[in-house]
Design an enzyme around this catalytic site. Structure first.
Site, short mmCIF file in Angstrom:
data_model
loop_
_atom_site.label_atom_id
_atom_site.label_comp_id
_atom_site.label_asym_id
_atom_site.label_seq_id
_atom_site.Cartn_x
_atom_site.Cartn_y
_atom_site.Cartn_z
N LYS A 73 -28.97 24.25 -12.88
CA LYS A 73 -28.48 25.50 -12.31
C LYS A 73 -27.26 25.98 -13.11
O LYS A 73 -26.44 25.19 -13.54
CB LYS A 73 -28.08 25.27 -10.85
CG LYS A 73 -27.57 26.54 -10.16
CD LYS A 73 -27.06 26.21 -8.77
CE LYS A 73 -26.52 27.51 -8.13
NZ LYS A 73 -25.23 27.35 -7.51
N HIS A 83 -24.41 35.15 -11.36
CA HIS A 83 -23.86 36.19 -10.49
C HIS A 83 -24.46 37.55 -10.84
O HIS A 83 -24.81 38.34 -9.95
CB HIS A 83 -22.34 36.26 -10.66
CG HIS A 83 -21.62 34.97 -10.41
ND1 HIS A 83 -20.99 34.27 -11.40
CD2 HIS A 83 -21.43 34.25 -9.28
CE1 HIS A 83 -20.43 33.18 -10.90
NE2 HIS A 83 -20.69 33.14 -9.61
N CYS A 96 -17.95 24.08 -2.17
CA CYS A 96 -18.79 24.83 -1.23
C CYS A 96 -17.99 25.40 -0.07
O CYS A 96 -18.49 26.26 0.65
CB CYS A 96 -19.89 23.93 -0.66
SG CYS A 96 -21.15 23.40 -1.84
N CYS A 100 -21.10 16.03 -3.94
CA CYS A 100 -21.91 17.16 -3.45
C CYS A 100 -23.12 17.32 -4.35
O CYS A 100 -23.02 17.32 -5.58
CB CYS A 100 -21.05 18.42 -3.46
SG CYS A 100 -21.98 19.94 -3.17
N LYS A 105 -20.35 27.02 -14.48
CA LYS A 105 -19.24 26.97 -15.43
C LYS A 105 -18.74 25.54 -15.59
O LYS A 105 -18.40 25.10 -16.68
CB LYS A 105 -18.10 27.86 -14.95
CG LYS A 105 -18.38 29.36 -15.07
CD LYS A 105 -18.29 29.81 -16.51
CE LYS A 105 -18.48 31.32 -16.60
NZ LYS A 105 -18.50 31.80 -17.98
#
Length: 521
Positions: free
Chosen positions: A305, A24, A133, A155, A308
């Protein structure tokens, strides 16, 4: 010089289901550097960030923590998301929350217009839904689960099982905009960048668009559909509208006309929402589409990627507490080609901090200021006649200013920093070659010494101006040490090389103090 044109830049608004990680922060810093550059160039700049606080994922997270969704959002914003901006020196002009009245009432106004104009209808939908998502998924977006999820479809992004949902919802006639979107991508190749993301978006739209389910009635944490309060608005449809509700859509026409359209900096995994759904929504409402959608790459840790849930998330303060915010900002924008995936490692961060920031830029600045203090009692000397080596430095100042500005225009932040660093390297080489410490021992070389140090001071000052968007703390200290009482980030960046080196220097503490490698592990 700037003509004062409007420049509006945004980050995504981030979900408050968890605390921020360096993925982020990477997006925030990239947008911040671009915004700071445009401000320094004299452009009418506006930088927006914020939080996305509606949807099923937030409701479930809040319930699991024994609080209401609003209480959960308020806590996360106050304790994690707003402090992030201070941790990494973000200069946002506004912070929008989707639970604010200014957003909610104008989302309803936008949706009502689409409904009144015939772009929305009622229908049934059944499909696989990823709560992470907040999106219905096609089979091509799913993979076979492994481990505890073996035998289930998961997913591809979150690696968690999807849910098979059937709902009677309101739908947006997105399929009607497929050709208009393709025409947009063809007529404005820069609209979606980089090319890898653009090509993916074009192929997705060419395969045909389906209409978009834009309401939910299985939960109530969201903005009510204005004509049917038994439904709440789909969280992505709600969230995307923040980019216009934050700048006056529906209530301040002058401000909206001044700011919109925007450049959107997003992660590549959400580029489809921004480059397909969002412009289609705007087309339906008769509004301008964004200036650009730029889908940058992922930060990878251990080849995966940042996440958390996968325990690969690293909190920004884990880095800033040791290396400082300037080093955080520099590292991620210098070490990673903006637009591509990039891997983070503590070893690379530590090595670049020492070699490029401490030894490269920081030591250069300290040496130059110290020599002016030592040999000219702090007075910046006037230059005599320039010889070829001096002129090369002045030429490089002008060249890297132009190259860095052109790179920022393309959103190639890594290229801009690389161009500026050419001046760092050349100045270090220039000082080594000219040996001012040797010239100082020769009275007959006093004028030459003055010219060398004037040239070095001028080059270092140009660096301070050019690097102010990237290293705001260090450059402010350096600018003050060069005897300037004005702000470095107020200097016109597209004319950085034109500043005048006059007056007296003061003392300069180490901009990037030595850090033992062990401290970074």
């Amino acid at each position: 010089m700037s003509d004062g044109s409007s420049f509006y830049i945004t980050t995504p608004i981030f979900y408050v289901n968890d605390v921020p990680h360096i993925g982020h922060a990477y997006t925030e810093v990239a947008a911040d550097v671009i915004a700071r550059w445009h401000r320094q160039a004299g452009d009418d700049t506006w930088f927006l960030t914020g939080t996305d606080e509606h949807g099923q994922k937030i409701l479930r997270t809040a319930t699991a923590n024994g609080v209401t969704p609003q209480q959960w959002a308020d806590k996360l914003v106050a304790e994690a998301w707003e402090p992030l901006l201070e941790t990494i020196d973000i200069s946002n002009d506004d912070f929008i929350r989707t639970t604010q009245e200014r957003h909610e009432k104008n989302v309803q106004r936008f949706l009502q217009k689409l409904y009144d104009d015939g772009h929305i209808y009622t229908g049934d939908y059944e499909g696989y839904y990823c709560v992470g998502c907040e999106e219905y998924k096609q089979l091509t977006d799913l993979v076979d689960g492994t481990g505890e999820y073996e035998g289930q479809l998961v997913c591809a992004i979150h690696s968690k099982p999807v849910e098979l949902l059937k709902e009677r919802n309101y739908f947006f006639r997105m399929s009607a905009f497929g050709q208009r979107l393709l025409d947009l991508y063809e007529s404005r190749p820069e609209f979606v960048q980089p090319d890898s993301v653009r090509n993916e978006i074009i192929q997705f739209v060419k395969h045909g668009l389906t209409d978009l389910s834009i309401s939910r009635q299985t939960f109530d944490w969201g903005i009510k559909v204005p004509w049917d309060e038994s439904h709440v608005i789909y969280v992505w449809f709600d969230a995307l509208l923040n980019y216009i509700t934050a700048v006056g859509y529906g209530e301040d026409d002058a401000e909206f006309a001044r700011r919109w359209p925007a450049t959107h900096i997003v992660g590549k995994d959400i580029a489809r929402f921004h480059a397909v759904i969002w412009p289609a929504m705007l087309m339906a409402a008769g509004l301008d589409v964004p200036t650009q959608v730029y889908g940058h790459g992922w930060l990878l840790v251990g080849g995966e990627k940042m996440s958390k849930s996968k325990l690969t998330g690293i909190a920004p303060e884990q880095i800033t507490d040791t290396f400082g915010s300037d080093a955080f900002r520099y590292y991620f924008l210098r070490a990673i080609t903006f637009g591509q995936d990039g891997s983070f490692s503590w070893e690379d961060l530590s090595a670049r901090y020492q070699a490029e920031l401490a030894n490269g830029f920081g030591n250069l600045a300290s040496r130059v200021v110290a020599m002016v203090n030592r040999y000219f009692d702090g007075r910046i000397p006037e230059a005599g006649e320039l010889i070829a080596s001096d002129q090369r430095i002045r030429d490089t100042e002008q060249q890297v200013t132009a190259r860095a500005d052109a790179a920022i225009e393309r959103l190639a932040v890594h290229e801009a920093i690389g161009a500026i660093w050419q001046l760092v390297d050349e100045l270090n080489g220039y000082i080594t070659e000219q040996e001012p410490w040797a010239l100082a021992k020769q009275p007959e070389s006093a004028l030459r010494l003055a010219t060398v140090l004037h040239t070095a001071v001028h080059g270092v000052g140009t660096l301070a101006i050019l690097l102010a968007p990237v290293l705001p703390k260090a450059t402010a200290k350096l600018w003050a040490a060069l005897g300037r009482e004005d702000a470095v980030d107020a200097q016109p960046i597209r004319a950085a090389h034109e500043w005048e080196a006059v007056g007296r220097v003061t003392t300069l503490e180490a901009l990037f103090p030595r850090i033992e490698v062990e401290a970074a592990s």
